[in-house]
Design an enzyme around this catalytic site. Structure first.
Site, PDB file in Angstrom:
ATOM      1  CD  GLU A  46      -2.413  -1.748   2.253  1.00  0.00           C
ATOM      2  OE1 GLU A  46      -3.450  -2.400   2.261  1.00  0.00           O
ATOM      3  OE2 GLU A  46      -1.557  -1.815   3.155  1.00  0.00           O
ATOM      4  CB  THR A  47       1.416   4.023  -2.032  1.00  0.00           C
ATOM      5  OG1 THR A  47       2.463   3.115  -2.417  1.00  0.00           O
ATOM      6  CG2 THR A  47       1.948   5.436  -2.046  1.00  0.00           C
TER       7      THR A  47
END
Length: 302
Positions: A46-47
């Site tokens: 995830e970002t």
């Protein structure tokens, strides 16, 4: 456009453990498509993109992306981002306790952040109290084929496979032993068949015990159809696990606490703490806590 970024390892107090996270700040001028491209470039599970809050009473508005798609809420980006924003407010080495309020797609997420000593800790309250998804879960036989296990490996005591949601949704798969958890792997085409019409593409497998004496459960999470073969630490799934545990066990009124391990089998040990407030056999609130350490910082040139 130049945007500051940082990476953290989350749900750990040691570098190169836990779940890696990219945090991109000053992201107000980015389009959804640009955020997705950047998330693919980092290629982490995830970002998170940080923008100005819509409500000045809150700390920031954020959006979270897999390498393949946006998601409404996720635990390790919430913990890592809150710790990052809190640490920017205080001098290095100073102890503190504060609340970071993140506007996520799933709702407002308050996060208590404290630092006593070197490694900060954060605890978020889930924006959506988890609940069961309508419809039956896949059978033990179907799940066993998808994981390369025997049907007898699926389930223990009152724990059976279930579908639960709290922002994202997960298929929960209780396994009868640590050995079964270690052997579980994605087997195609059975995996894709199980998830074809399920409403989620993520599975969370768990069993009792762990390496630590106080650990209640050891877990693994797979989402290969979303570009995540295995996730080292899944805070949202940990939060939603409270609903699975409520369905499987008798939880009396009050606050229940569990320590969980994840990521150990893949060499990224992660430690998570789950709390659930229960009254009248219903969940009132769910909280997840963990630590995080910064790994890098830099500037993206867009």
């Amino acid at each position: 456009m130049k945007l500051p970024f940082a990476t953290y390892d989350v749900f750990t107090n040691a570098r190169f453990g836990g779940n890696p996270l990219a945090i991109v700040e000053e992201a107000d001028g980015l389009s959804t498509a640009e955020m997705q491209v950047i998330a693919r470039e980092f290629n982490l599970s995830e970002t998170i993109f940080v923008m100005k809050p819509r409500d000045s009473a809150n700390t920031a508005s954020v959006r979270i992306f897999f390498p393949t798609a946006e998601i409404p809420f996720a635990g390790h980006p919430t913990v890592g981002c809150a710790i990052h924003l809190a640490q920017k407010k205080y001098k290095a080495g100073c102890s503190f306790e504060t609340t970071i309020r993140l506007e996520e797609v799933a709702g407002l997420v308050p996060v208590k952040v404290s630092r006593i000593g070197d490694v900060p800790r954060a605890q978020f309250t889930a924006p959506v109290t988890p609940f069961a998804v309508d419809g039956p879960a896949p059978s033990a036989e179907e799940i066993a084929k998808a994981l390369g296990l025997a049907a007898s490996d699926i389930g223990f005591d009152g724990h059976r496979p279930g579908l639960f949601k709290g922002g994202p949704s997960f298929l929960y798969v209780p396994l009868g032993s640590r050995d079964a958890l270690a052997r579980a792997r994605v087997i195609e085409p059975h995996w894709s068949n199980v998830f074809a019409n399920l409403g989620t593409r993520m599975a969370y497998m768990y069993t009792r015990g762990g390496d630590g004496a106080g650990t209640a459960f050891r877990a693994r999470a797979y989402a290969p159809l979303d570009g995540i073969p295995e996730d080292p630490a899944t805070g949202s799934a940990t939060a939603i696990l409270a609903a699975q545990l409520l369905a499987a066990e008798t939880l009396g009124d009050g606050t229940h606490r569990w320590k969980l391990e994840q990521g150990y089998e893949m060499g990224r040990p992660s430690d998570l703490w789950l709390e659930a407030d229960v009254a009248g056999a219903k969940l009132l609130a769910v909280r997840v806590a963990g630590q995080a350490v910064q790994i890098s910082s830099g500037v993206l040139d867009i």
